[in-house]
Design a protein around this motif. Structure first.
Motif, PDB file in Angstrom:
ATOM      1  N   ARG A  42       0.835  -1.199   0.000  1.00  0.00           N
ATOM      2  CA  ARG A  42       0.000   0.000   0.000  1.00  0.00           C
ATOM      3  C   ARG A  42       0.870   1.249   0.000  1.00  0.00           C
ATOM      4  O   ARG A  42       2.048   1.199   0.366  1.00  0.00           O
ATOM      5  CB  ARG A  42      -0.912   0.021   1.228  1.00  0.00           C
ATOM      6  N   TYR A  58      -3.700   3.984  -0.205  1.00  0.00           N
ATOM      7  CA  TYR A  58      -4.150   3.384  -1.454  1.00  0.00           C
ATOM      8  C   TYR A  58      -3.581   1.983  -1.597  1.00  0.00           C
ATOM      9  O   TYR A  58      -2.423   1.748  -1.240  1.00  0.00           O
ATOM     10  CB  TYR A  58      -3.663   4.215  -2.653  1.00  0.00           C
ATOM     11  N   SER A  62      -4.671   0.629  -6.914  1.00  0.00           N
ATOM     12  CA  SER A  62      -5.257   1.970  -6.981  1.00  0.00           C
ATOM     13  C   SER A  62      -4.192   3.030  -7.191  1.00  0.00           C
ATOM     14  O   SER A  62      -4.385   3.976  -7.959  1.00  0.00           O
ATOM     15  CB  SER A  62      -6.043   2.278  -5.698  1.00  0.00           C
ATOM     16  N   TRP A  63      -3.062   2.899  -6.512  1.00  0.00           N
ATOM     17  CA  TRP A  63      -1.975   3.876  -6.654  1.00  0.00           C
ATOM     18  C   TRP A  63      -1.413   3.866  -8.070  1.00  0.00           C
ATOM     19  O   TRP A  63      -1.185   4.910  -8.671  1.00  0.00           O
ATOM     20  CB  TRP A  63      -0.881   3.595  -5.631  1.00  0.00           C
TER      21      TRP A  63
END
Length: 77
Positions: A42, A58, A62-63
């Protein structure tokens, strides 16, 4: 440090904070981001002017999508 969001809570896990090269010098747009050092892949994001404030976390997917979106909207020339 504890933050909750779509990426899940960060429960006292250290983060390798790095200030954005786009933050400038005192212009008010100061962002730090870095990997959460718990093996989750993350990425945490915070306002470097308010380091004790809220933290967004994130997932790796997602990042990566967020960065791809930024790059696709980047001006060319």
């Amino acid at each position: 440090m504890a933050a909750t969001n779509a990426g899940g809570p960060v429960k006292r896990a250290p983060v390798d904070w790095r200030i954005s090269t786009r933050s400038g010098n005192g212009g008010g747009n100061c962002v730090e981001a870095g990997p959460v050092l718990d093996g989750s892949r993350r990425v945490a994001v915070r306002d470097s002017k308010d380091r004790s404030g809220p933290i967004l976390v994130y997932s790796a997917t997602s990042w990566t999508g967020f960065l791809a979106g930024l790059r696709s909207d980047a001006p060319t020339g």
